[in-house]
Design an enzyme around this catalytic site. Structure first.
Site, PDB file in Angstrom:
ATOM      1  N   GLU A  64      24.102  47.849  88.434  1.00 39.13           N
ATOM      2  CA  GLU A  64      23.855  47.815  89.883  1.00 39.13           C
ATOM      3  C   GLU A  64      23.420  49.179  90.400  1.00 39.13           C
ATOM      4  O   GLU A  64      22.628  49.271  91.345  1.00 39.13           O
ATOM      5  CB  GLU A  64      25.098  47.319  90.633  1.00 39.13           C
ATOM      6  CG  GLU A  64      25.596  45.919  90.237  1.00 39.13           C
ATOM      7  CD  GLU A  64      24.545  44.822  90.318  1.00 39.13           C
ATOM      8  OE1 GLU A  64      23.590  44.935  91.108  1.00 39.13           O
ATOM      9  OE2 GLU A  64      24.674  43.833  89.552  1.00 39.13           O
ATOM     10  N   HIS A 124      19.719  49.385  90.160  1.00 40.81           N
ATOM     11  CA  HIS A 124      19.109  48.738  91.328  1.00 40.81           C
ATOM     12  C   HIS A 124      19.217  49.640  92.553  1.00 40.81           C
ATOM     13  O   HIS A 124      18.271  49.793  93.324  1.00 40.81           O
ATOM     14  CB  HIS A 124      19.823  47.409  91.640  1.00 40.81           C
ATOM     15  CG  HIS A 124      19.460  46.264  90.730  1.00 40.81           C
ATOM     16  ND1 HIS A 124      18.166  45.859  90.532  1.00 40.81           N
ATOM     17  CD2 HIS A 124      20.239  45.421  89.993  1.00 40.81           C
ATOM     18  CE1 HIS A 124      18.143  44.806  89.702  1.00 40.81           C
ATOM     19  NE2 HIS A 124      19.391  44.527  89.362  1.00 40.81           N
TER      20      HIS A 124
END
EC number: 3.4.17.19
Lengths: 496, 496
Positions: free
Chosen positions: A265, A268
């Site tokens: 994550e 991202h």
């Protein structure tokens, strides 16, 4: 009005982006902190803002405004911004409000049915709803196909991967198909001859895992002034570039999934965070598409943070955090844990060697469904056959077979290929980055990710949507998206 | 269109409420969890949704729609809903967008200037901006006064306390002025003759305070399925009725403020939570006004939870939570701590005997400012004079004098009286409740708030905005808002 048409268009998109940003906060809140009893009201808030955003984008005067803006004198980034604005507008106006609403309703219903059906391993109860949803998605696909001059499947793919075309994917996936099975066989054979990975026995206290995650966020240069890490049932990256919200989920029996999930994550998040500051709130300021987005999460998770260099850095942090010692928590075993290759039923649990086969299966099946060559009722059989031919295993039931993913019941067809395109792009970008700056790998070995980010920012993040995925990759790596770097990466990591 | 005008109006207000609810989430998020770097984007999200909500409320077709709805056959609650819709609409349309924007800009700037000026005790730097803001507020007041047929001050007051009129407040505050100074003198004299309250020496770990707060939330029937407690710099109650977000702030040196703060916000939360379920999202489903809202927080904080009965229940919880013992943490001393009366400079630190004098001072001064009888430059002198005459003390500086509150720099004129009107209403409602059901006080003594809530729900909360504050009070207590119950409460608690 003296303001230029282009300037007025920017103003409209700035307000649209503010509404979309508000929606992102509402979604994050629902997943991370909202008490269950708030769901109904939240549903109304989200539905209302979604309609407002859609109305802003499809307002009657937009077509003229874009045409007038095209006649203004525009800098290259402004022209790219206008092109992206038009792309969003074309997708939003292609489908009438009745079909939009029907899809929203049917995918909500199908997703709910899927939760129950998957838990009960009852495909028969899901099938009619999924078929009804597929029929609506096919209507969208064929309508957009007519307008855009694309095939129906490509019209769907274009939503997630602008400019993505199945003709290109076919070639790339065929290449993967040519070398992956044999490569996988050799890796498995090789690993069978080595000592097996020792189990990392828990429990691992959530508080300790949280401290480790915080430490890793710092290592990965996650900017806490512009982001947060929280807990949610399904990990995701949300929020907006100046306030990126990532989530994870802790299981006391296993810290490795949450740890690499946080790394994923963060990849991202770094992409969002690094998007061009001057273009915040404008279409061209958005991430390019799901291929590059997934490339950034996988570049962090699979490339940088599973290198032997990083595992060497990580091992003592793990031992220290959990107060554990012994062979299982040594560097060599952690590398074996993180490099284990073994075909399995579940895509999200797959290692990077087996993962593409899961995606290729879904890609084949969803293309056949969109082409009406495969009915939902025949999905379980086609799934079992595909799993057997691609991975050599047969699912014992539909729950861990064709019902394992939320994508289709949620109405997402055309999304799956971006996972593997992203893995390929990650390998290609990481190879180019480490070749361009030989401080990057030594940095990673010491937990210093500044050199890596210094390369990713101008070469990927700051380009926003100013050019195509392939143009960004070509400028950064010398080549459009291909399989070579991914193959070299797998061979080096698993066979050298 | 076959749908009635009234039904269409409800639909519009339902969507407006969804946008307002989204704004409430954004505000909570900003105060409770947002990283500092997200402020600029958040500002744009809030500004955009605020304009959208304003546009929805003032849409050109609204006037006709309300007129047509008035011709529909309406149930009493529907008629009340239409009346409330019209009230909101009249306030929103009274002022042109230029003035709305000018006020928003100037109050934002003045509030920022106030933070700096207060910290530096530099009234001179605040004064010109505050005067500019006051001039704009006066424009709003006189414009609305013309349209509504009210005095300028009442036109402002009506925003916070619908139907509230200064003629009524003058009478009530005059009554307070008649008995409070003498009552306060007697209380102080009496407390001087008693042993002084022993200091509660810290530190009190935040984790312990959090556990105590959680325990108290359960006692007060706070519904965690429909709400949360978090931390913010300024405690507040936000969210929506089905997802109420309250906040507090912990200081390790003193647990009592946070504890009673949590009780206070829970009173607000219970009001929101108890609003009529059938009227969610409609104007008539909202809380009646700030007087009743403050009455609910003060009914919990000052009435129920400072009774000797509750302090007896609370004392062992405090000792247990912090692992403390001795006289200071005994019931008798905790009662002395919570019942201490002593005039001070700061409104938010004031006890309930002195608090009304702080409010009366502000009420006098803001009325004079709105009437242009007092210029901002002359505020410090008028403040000092008022503090001396009302509380017998003179502030040593402006920071703890006329610059202590955020209200005026934030553009809120006409809000202050509702604090004391709320305290009076709280006393009146609590007296009526305990008279109507003699299980309420014994319940409180055992930490059982169900009987109290069972009375408050139908008598206050579930009435929403279906009638006026005075009608709700009259139906619940037999009388409109008055000072008698408040006086009896103070005499009983502090002089018996």
């Amino acid at each position: 009005m003296s303001t230029s048409a282009y300037a007025r268009l920017e103003d409209r998109f700035r307000r649209l982006s503010a509404v979309q940003g508000a929606l992102a906060v509402l979604h994050w809140d629902s997943a991370a902190v909202m008490p269950a009893g708030g769901a109904e009201t939240r549903g109304e808030q989200i539905a209302t803002l979604t309609v407002i955003a859609h109305d802003m984008l499809t307002a009657p005067e937009m077509a003229d405004l874009m045409d007038m803006a095209a006649a203004d004198e525009l800098e290259p980034w402004q022209a790219a911004n206008l092109a992206e604005a038009r792309r969003q507008w074309r997708h939003a106006t292609a489908i009438g409000p009745d079909l939009v609403e029907a899809i929203a309703r049917q995918s909500h219903e199908t997703e709910l049915a899927w939760r129950t059906a998957r838990a009960a391993n009852d495909f028969a109860s899901l099938a009619p709803r999924l078929q009804a949803l597929l029929d609506l998605v096919r209507q969208v696909a064929t309508t957009k196909a007519d307008i855009f001059g694309l095939s129906p499947y490509d019209a769907l793919l274009d939503e997630y991967e602008p400019g993505g075309r199945s003709a290109t994917i076919d070639v790339l996936f065929a290449e993967l198909g040519d070398f992956l099975p044999e490569l996988r066989g050799r890796v498995i054979e090789r690993q069978a001859a080595l000592p097996p990975a020792l189990a990392l026995d828990g429990p691992f206290a959530v508080e300790d895992q949280r401290r480790l995650a915080d430490r890793i966020l710092d290592v990965l240069q996650f900017d806490r002034n512009h982001g947060r890490l929280d807990v949610s049932h399904h990990p995701f990256t949300g929020g907006v570039p100046d306030d990126v919200r990532i989530t994870t989920r802790y299981a006391t029996s296993d810290f490795t999934r949450s740890l690499m999930g946080v790394v994923h994550e963060t990849g991202h998040a770094q992409y969002e965070r690094g998007l061009p500051v001057a273009w915040r709130g404008q279409p061209v300021g958005n991430a390019r598409g799901m291929t590059l987005h997934e490339s950034q999460s996988l570049l962090f998770e699979m490339q940088a943070c599973r290198t032997p260099e990083f595992i060497r850095f990580l091992a003592p942090l793990i031992r220290e955090t959990f107060g554990r010692d012994g062979e299982a928590f040594g560097e060599a075993n952690l590398r074996r844990v993180y490099h284990r290759v073994s075909p399995g039923l579940i895509r999200v649990d797959a290692d990077e060697v087996c993962y593409p086969s899961h995606v290729i299966l879904r890609y084949r099946l969803e293309r056949a469904m969109i082409a009406d060559e495969l009915r939902v009722a025949d999905l379980p059989g086609a799934w079992a056959e595909g799993m057997q031919s691609l991975l050599g295993i047969t699912p014992p039931d539909d729950a861990d077979g064709c019902m394992q993913d939320i994508h289709w019941p949620g109405g997402s067809f055309g999304y799956f290929p971006t996972y593997t395109l992203g893995a390929m792009a990650a390998a290609q970008l990481f190879a180019a980055a480490t070749a361009a700056d030989d401080a990057i790998l030594p940095g990673i070995a010491e937990g210093d990710f500044k050199p890596l980010l210094a390369w990713l920012r101008p070469n990927v993040h700051e380009k926003g949507s100013s050019r195509t995925t392939d143009d960004i990759l070509t400028e950064a790596t010398g080549l459009p998206l291909g399989t070579a770097a991914f193959r070299r990466h797998l061979e080096r990591r698993y066979l050298d």
